[in-house]
Design an enzyme around this catalytic site. Structure first.
Site, PDB file in Angstrom:
ATOM      1  N   GLU A  35      10.216  16.961  14.476  1.00  0.00           N
ATOM      2  CA  GLU A  35      10.465  16.411  13.135  1.00  0.00           C
ATOM      3  C   GLU A  35       9.633  17.552  12.390  1.00  0.00           C
ATOM      4  OE1 GLU A  35      11.227  12.777  10.071  1.00  0.00           O
ATOM      5  OE2 GLU A  35       9.386  12.761  11.266  1.00  0.00           O
TER       6      GLU A  35
ATOM      7  N   CYS B   1      13.902  11.515   5.160  1.00  0.00           N
ATOM      8  CA  CYS B   1      14.058  11.023   6.477  1.00  0.00           C
ATOM      9  C   CYS B   1      15.499  11.122   7.050  1.00  0.00           C
ATOM     10  CB  CYS B   1      13.733   9.478   6.643  1.00  0.00           C
ATOM     11  SG  CYS B   1      14.450   8.489   5.904  1.00  0.00           S
TER      12      CYS B   1
ATOM     13  N   LYS C  57       0.850  -1.206   0.162  1.00  0.00           N
ATOM     14  CA  LYS C  57      -0.022  -0.181  -0.005  1.00  0.00           C
ATOM     15  C   LYS C  57       1.089   1.298  -0.212  1.00  0.00           C
ATOM     16  CE  LYS C  57      -1.811   2.686   2.996  1.00  0.00           C
ATOM     17  NZ  LYS C  57      -1.675   3.984   2.163  1.00  0.00           N
TER      18      LYS C  57
ATOM     19  N   GLU D  86      11.216   1.881   9.632  1.00  0.00           N
ATOM     20  CA  GLU D  86      12.127   2.803   9.499  1.00  0.00           C
ATOM     21  C   GLU D  86      11.296   4.114   9.662  1.00  0.00           C
ATOM     22  OE1 GLU D  86      13.376   6.382   8.026  1.00  0.00           O
ATOM     23  OE2 GLU D  86      13.379   4.997   6.139  1.00  0.00           O
TER      24      GLU D  86
END
Length: 475
Positions: free
Chosen positions: A379, A287, A177, A253
């Site tokens: 973040e 990331c 997905k 991750e």
């Protein structure tokens, strides 16, 4: 987009489901639509994957699977320009980035696992027994089963192929997905796999959002044996709770608030150029990007001035992926402008053309904020880096290691001893010295703390996607 967005289930394409608009991040205009998979479509995909495990795929040898991965890589290369166009249309990233990083890396992912698989052997031991005749122990690696692969919007094909390749290499079946924001290259990959004659049900693709939709239904499905996910840490926590109900293994991750350290013995020109890459590649929507930079005090002012100048001169960068993400980034910048210093950027660029309707944010350099400020702690995942000075090596390590994340870090120094001292002391999965994002696909990749669970890359991925079984034969 070169191909319509469709589900791919049991070897057939299906466009059923309520449509979600696909918006071009460059202009803000609707450019297409993606169908939302119903619970029935997700269930059908998992059942197709389960059935494929018992079909001809079960008897494919490692050599046959290796050749299949090469055929998939060949197929991506044949349709290279289509993949580049789809990647750019979905993400808004510049063609120069998609054509030199994202699509070539997807090809490399399939080829590298094909080669690793072809050269992988099994372990065996001769065991002494009291009767002197002995026994033979050997290890067989078996697939986990049906694997759910959930990939994010920032590197859609790269991160999807990074998981699909080793999952197929080890004989699993996959239900993937992608993000509902960036489905294009996943659809093209399904077409390539069909052309490569992957048996029906071995690879399946469903579309839709995560919460209360395809993503949640897939990760909670009792027929899914393992989950491989790249995305936000909070989403990872929810997936982990769902997987824990059936003790399914997970590989995550997750997010990062990556630090960089610049020592006063570094080559400042190299460090500035490297930081412009590490902070602003894909407009910070990677990331691994540097969001916190700590610079030794004797060179802080010179470095800050050079980095700010470089940020102001950047061109060819792309937009944020969506209006919602742009607004999140701008919210951080508005508060940071009130509480600290904006050395470069901080706003929305104006082009005088259709791009003014897109989701753009200027490359931004901040300074003067306390360590507990949201722009330093949280973040942001945008073209934003905050600079702060440090005095000693111990202080630099304490600053870099603070906070909940631990994905990656950079160290800029001309002292080899310091490099070998500092890099291993960083609480991260990857530390780069005098470079950034230099990858060897055989090495372990992942994060610590809130940045992930497990490692991907090389044998580490092959180990995750397979279950070792010992066979003992009395001689």
């Amino acid at each position: 987009m070169s191909s319509p967005v469709r589900h791919y289930v049991g070897g057939g394409f299906d466009a059923s489901g309520a449509p979600i608009p696909l918006v071009d991040p460059v202009t803000g205009r609707v450019a297409g639509e993606v169908p939302q998979a119903s619970r029935e479509v997700v269930d059908r995909a998992v059942r197709a994957a389960r059935e494929a495990l018992r079909g001809t795929w079960a008897v494919w040898s490692p050599a046959e699977r290796s050749r299949l991965l090469h055929r998939i890589a060949d197929g991506i290369e044949r349709r290279f320009e289509e993949f580049v166009a789809a990647e750019c249309a979905d993400t808004g990233k510049p063609r120069a980035l998609a054509s030199t990083v994202d699509i070539p890396r997807a090809v490399a992912n399939f080829r590298s696992y094909a080669e690793l698989l072809a050269g992988r052997g099994e372990q065996s031991w001769h065991t002494a027994t009291p009767d002197g005749r002995g026994a033979l122990n050997y290890t067989v690696h078996k697939p986990l089963g049906v694997v759910a692969v959930i990939s994010p919007w920032n590197l859609p094909l790269l991160l999807l192929s990074w998981k699909v390749a080793p999952a197929l290499a080890t004989g699993n079946t996959v239900v993937a997905k992608p993000s509902e924001l960036t489905p294009g290259t996943a659809c093209l990959l399904a077409e390539v796999l069909a052309e490569a004659e992957v048996p029906p049900g071995v690879f399946n693709l469903v579309h839709g959002p995560g919460a209360d939709a395809a993503g949640q239904w897939l990760t909670e499905h009792p027929g899914v044996d393992a989950v491989a996910f790249t995305g936000e840490s909070r989403t990872g926590s929810m997936i982990m709770r769902a997987a824990a109900e059936r003790l399914a293994p997970v590989s995550f991750e997750l997010g990062g608030k990556n630090a960089g350290l610049v020592f006063d013995d570094a080559d400042l020109e190299q460090a500035v150029a490297g930081t412009l890459r590490s902070a602003f590649t894909h407009s910070g929507q990677v990331c691994l990007c540097t969001e916190r930079l700590y610079v030794q005090r004797p060179v802080f002012d010179a470095f800050a001035a050079a980095l700010a100048t470089g940020a102001k001169e950047l061109s060819g960068y792309g937009p944020m992926v969506s209006a919602a993400h742009r607004d999140k980034v701008l919210g951080h910048l508005e508060r940071a402008a009130t509480d600290g210093d904006v050395l470069a950027g901080g706003g929305v660029p104006r082009f005088g053309d259709e791009r003014d309707g897109g989701f753009w944010v200027e490359p931004t350099v901040l300074a003067g904020l306390p360590e507990d400020h949201p722009a330093v702690r949280d973040e942001i995942f945008g073209p934003v880096v905050h600079l702060a000075p440090f005095d000693t090596e111990d202080e630099a390590l304490a600053l870099a290691n603070a906070g909940p994340y631990g994905l990656a870090a950079t160290v800029w120094t001309g002292d080899v001893s310091r490099a070998h001292r500092v890099a291993p002391a960083l609480e991260v999965g990857t530390a780069w010295v005098n470079t950034w994002n230099l990858r060897d696909l055989r090495t372990p990749f992942g994060g610590v703390k809130a940045s992930g669970i497990g490692r991907e890359g090389g044998d580490h991925s092959l180990d995750f996607f397979s279950e070792p079984m010992n066979v003992c034969v009395k001689l």
